[in-house]
Design a protein around this motif. Structure first.
Motif, PDB file in Angstrom:
ATOM      1  N   ARG A 184       0.842  -1.190   0.000  1.00 61.54           N
ATOM      2  CA  ARG A 184       0.000   0.000   0.000  1.00 61.54           C
ATOM      3  C   ARG A 184       0.885   1.250   0.000  1.00 61.54           C
ATOM      4  NH1 ARG A 184       0.463  -2.500   4.631  1.00 61.54           N
ATOM      5  NH2 ARG A 184       0.490  -1.457   6.650  1.00 61.54           N
ATOM      6  N   ARG A 185       0.275   2.339  -0.428  1.00 59.48           N
ATOM      7  CA  ARG A 185       0.951   3.640  -0.483  1.00 59.48           C
ATOM      8  C   ARG A 185       0.034   4.642   0.210  1.00 59.48           C
ATOM      9  NH1 ARG A 185       4.616   4.089  -4.888  1.00 59.48           N
ATOM     10  NH2 ARG A 185       3.889   6.170  -5.405  1.00 59.48           N
ATOM     11  N   ASN A 186       0.591   5.480   1.065  1.00 61.36           N
ATOM     12  CA  ASN A 186      -0.233   6.444   1.785  1.00 61.36           C
ATOM     13  C   ASN A 186       0.426   7.826   1.684  1.00 61.36           C
ATOM     14  OD1 ASN A 186      -1.779   7.948   3.523  1.00 61.36           O
ATOM     15  ND2 ASN A 186      -1.622   6.540   5.243  1.00 61.36           N
ATOM     16  N   ASP A 187      -0.226   8.719   0.963  1.00 63.90           N
ATOM     17  CA  ASP A 187       0.303  10.077   0.841  1.00 63.90           C
ATOM     18  C   ASP A 187      -0.352  11.033   1.828  1.00 63.90           C
ATOM     19  OD1 ASP A 187      -2.194  10.266  -0.314  1.00 63.90           O
ATOM     20  OD2 ASP A 187      -1.500  11.139  -2.192  1.00 63.90           O
ATOM     21  N   SER A 235      -0.472  10.228   5.394  1.00 60.83           N
ATOM     22  CA  SER A 235      -0.182   9.724   6.732  1.00 60.83           C
ATOM     23  C   SER A 235       0.371  10.840   7.613  1.00 60.83           C
ATOM     24  CB  SER A 235       0.813   8.558   6.666  1.00 60.83           C
ATOM     25  OG  SER A 235       2.117   9.031   6.403  1.00 60.83           O
ATOM     26  N   ALA A 236       0.644  10.520   8.851  1.00 60.02           N
ATOM     27  CA  ALA A 236       1.246  11.475   9.789  1.00 60.02           C
ATOM     28  C   ALA A 236       2.722  11.676   9.491  1.00 60.02           C
ATOM     29  CB  ALA A 236       1.068  10.971  11.227  1.00 60.02           C
ATOM     30  N   TYR A 237       3.253  10.902   8.556  1.00 60.11           N
ATOM     31  CA  TYR A 237       4.650  11.000   8.140  1.00 60.11           C
ATOM     32  C   TYR A 237       4.670  11.363   6.667  1.00 60.11           C
ATOM     33  CZ  TYR A 237       4.921   8.544  12.476  1.00 60.11           C
ATOM     34  OH  TYR A 237       4.762   8.204  13.787  1.00 60.11           O
ATOM     35  N   HIS A 238       5.736  11.967   6.225  1.00 69.05           N
ATOM     36  CA  HIS A 238       5.816  12.403   4.825  1.00 69.05           C
ATOM     37  C   HIS A 238       5.925  11.180   3.912  1.00 69.05           C
ATOM     38  CE1 HIS A 238       6.392  15.136   1.576  1.00 69.05           C
ATOM     39  NE2 HIS A 238       7.545  14.596   1.244  1.00 69.05           N
ATOM     40  N   LEU A 239       4.834  10.814   3.298  1.00 69.28           N
ATOM     41  CA  LEU A 239       4.704   9.682   2.378  1.00 69.28           C
ATOM     42  C   LEU A 239       5.073   8.352   3.053  1.00 69.28           C
ATOM     43  CD1 LEU A 239       6.282  11.252  -0.836  1.00 69.28           C
ATOM     44  CD2 LEU A 239       3.857  11.157  -0.213  1.00 69.28           C
ATOM     45  N   SER A 240       4.269   7.330   2.801  1.00 67.04           N
ATOM     46  CA  SER A 240       4.488   6.028   3.428  1.00 67.04           C
ATOM     47  C   SER A 240       4.277   4.909   2.422  1.00 67.04           C
ATOM     48  CB  SER A 240       3.505   5.822   4.585  1.00 67.04           C
ATOM     49  OG  SER A 240       3.673   6.808   5.562  1.00 67.04           O
ATOM     50  N   LEU A 241       5.210   3.954   2.426  1.00 64.25           N
ATOM     51  CA  LEU A 241       5.103   2.734   1.630  1.00 64.25           C
ATOM     52  C   LEU A 241       4.907   1.587   2.603  1.00 64.25           C
ATOM     53  CD1 LEU A 241       8.141   3.468  -0.737  1.00 64.25           C
ATOM     54  CD2 LEU A 241       5.714   3.642  -1.351  1.00 64.25           C
ATOM     55  N   GLY A 242       3.722   0.958   2.566  1.00 61.54           N
ATOM     56  CA  GLY A 242       3.373  -0.065   3.546  1.00 61.54           C
ATOM     57  C   GLY A 242       3.893  -1.445   3.208  1.00 61.54           C
ATOM     58  N   LEU A 243       4.318  -2.176   4.255  1.00 67.10           N
ATOM     59  CA  LEU A 243       4.754  -3.570   4.116  1.00 67.10           C
ATOM     60  C   LEU A 243       3.614  -4.501   4.501  1.00 67.10           C
ATOM     61  CD1 LEU A 243       7.464  -2.020   4.194  1.00 67.10           C
ATOM     62  CD2 LEU A 243       8.403  -3.929   5.456  1.00 67.10           C
ATOM     63  N   ASP A 244       3.600  -5.686   3.902  1.00 66.56           N
ATOM     64  CA  ASP A 244       2.548  -6.661   4.202  1.00 66.56           C
ATOM     65  C   ASP A 244       2.851  -7.420   5.499  1.00 66.56           C
ATOM     66  OD1 ASP A 244       4.647  -8.169   3.163  1.00 66.56           O
ATOM     67  OD2 ASP A 244       3.363  -9.423   1.896  1.00 66.56           O
ATOM     68  N   VAL A 252       9.217   3.166  -6.405  1.00 65.02           N
ATOM     69  CA  VAL A 252       8.809   1.882  -5.821  1.00 65.02           C
ATOM     70  C   VAL A 252       7.322   1.645  -6.091  1.00 65.02           C
ATOM     71  CG1 VAL A 252       8.551   0.590  -3.668  1.00 65.02           C
ATOM     72  CG2 VAL A 252      10.596   1.984  -4.047  1.00 65.02           C
ATOM     73  N   ALA A 253       7.036   0.521  -6.722  1.00 64.85           N
ATOM     74  CA  ALA A 253       5.651   0.164  -7.057  1.00 64.85           C
ATOM     75  C   ALA A 253       5.098  -0.850  -6.057  1.00 64.85           C
ATOM     76  CB  ALA A 253       5.599  -0.421  -8.466  1.00 64.85           C
ATOM     77  N   LEU A 254       3.788  -0.983  -6.050  1.00 62.76           N
ATOM     78  CA  LEU A 254       3.156  -2.040  -5.262  1.00 62.76           C
ATOM     79  C   LEU A 254       3.715  -3.378  -5.728  1.00 62.76           C
ATOM     80  CD1 LEU A 254      -0.576  -0.849  -5.186  1.00 62.76           C
ATOM     81  CD2 LEU A 254       1.134  -0.644  -3.390  1.00 62.76           C
ATOM     82  N   GLY A 255       3.968  -4.263  -4.789  1.00 62.26           N
ATOM     83  CA  GLY A 255       4.509  -5.584  -5.107  1.00 62.26           C
ATOM     84  C   GLY A 255       6.021  -5.665  -5.013  1.00 62.26           C
ATOM     85  N   THR A 256       6.707  -4.533  -4.874  1.00 64.27           N
ATOM     86  CA  THR A 256       8.161  -4.550  -4.742  1.00 64.27           C
ATOM     87  C   THR A 256       8.550  -5.347  -3.498  1.00 64.27           C
ATOM     88  OG1 THR A 256       8.344  -2.375  -5.796  1.00 64.27           O
ATOM     89  CG2 THR A 256      10.223  -3.096  -4.453  1.00 64.27           C
ATOM     90  N   THR A 257       9.527  -6.230  -3.630  1.00 66.31           N
ATOM     91  CA  THR A 257       9.953  -7.045  -2.496  1.00 66.31           C
ATOM     92  C   THR A 257      10.840  -6.247  -1.559  1.00 66.31           C
ATOM     93  OG1 THR A 257      11.854  -7.930  -3.697  1.00 66.31           O
ATOM     94  CG2 THR A 257       9.813  -9.224  -3.765  1.00 66.31           C
ATOM     95  N   VAL A 258      10.701  -6.541  -0.259  1.00 60.98           N
ATOM     96  CA  VAL A 258      11.487  -5.891   0.780  1.00 60.98           C
ATOM     97  C   VAL A 258      12.052  -6.989   1.670  1.00 60.98           C
ATOM     98  CG1 VAL A 258      11.495  -4.265   2.718  1.00 60.98           C
ATOM     99  CG2 VAL A 258       9.979  -3.862   0.745  1.00 60.98           C
TER     100      VAL A 258
END
Length: 182
Positions: free
Chosen positions: A99-102, A104-113, A172-178
């Motif tokens: 997920r991506r959250n523009d 959030s309480a932080y400047h841009l967020s890329l969510g992990l599953d 970074v796109a959705l589905g990118t591995t971390v």
């Protein structure tokens, strides 16, 4: 003598006019440096992110080639794998950006599953919550424009500076591995 005085006056007037002309005459402006390339052109699309907790380092890759490395901040208790909600640890293992959250309480967020089924099973067996909402994000919005926090300060997320998360956000796109290593 008068002739010499007039000549001197005329030359002085000409010098004064020349000086004024130099000051007010439009001069060609120096060429501006070229605009920097768009952020995506700097690192391009990313297909894998490696987080090395002990080194406080995150490296982004495309097709196995390292593109850029970032200095990171982690949870306030970074040693070990995340066990439960509120432990201040950053989880370890393999995840995906889901997920991506523009906003959030932080400047841009890329969510992990996170949490994944193994985390949920372990937490249920222990009678506690595994936690959730693990992100790669920028600085708290309340600190916008100030120096980035560099010590381990998150609740378990991975933090970078605001310009760095903007760069990552574009690459970074959705589905990118971390992959998060100890």
């Amino acid at each position: 003598m008068r002739r010499l005085a007039r000549l001197f006056s005329a030359l002085t007037l000409l010098a004064l006019l020349a000086a004024v002309a130099v000051l007010i005459w439009p001069r060609p402006q120096p060429a501006l440096p070229p605009s920097p390339p768009p952020i995506t052109a700097l690192i391009g699309p990313v297909d894998h992110i490696l987080v090395e907790k002990a080194a406080r380092r995150m490296t982004v890759f495309r097709d196995g080639t390292a593109l850029k490395t970032y200095r990171i901040a982690l949870g306030f208790a970074p040693q070990g794998d995340k066990q439960r909600q509120g432990d201040g640890r950053t989880p370890e293992g393999r995840f995906r950006i889901d997920r991506r959250n523009d906003s959030s309480a932080y400047h841009l967020s890329l969510g992990l599953d996170y949490p994944q089924p193994t985390h949920i099973t372990r937490a249920r067996a222990g009678g506690y919550s595994p936690g959730g909402d693990i992100f790669i994000h920028g600085q708290p919005n309340v600190l916008f424009g100030k120096a980035p926090l560099r010590h381990d300060w998150t609740a378990g997320c991975i933090a970078v500076s605001n310009p760095e998360i903007e760069e990552l956000w574009s690459a970074v796109a959705l589905g990118t591995t971390v992959e998060i290593r100890p």
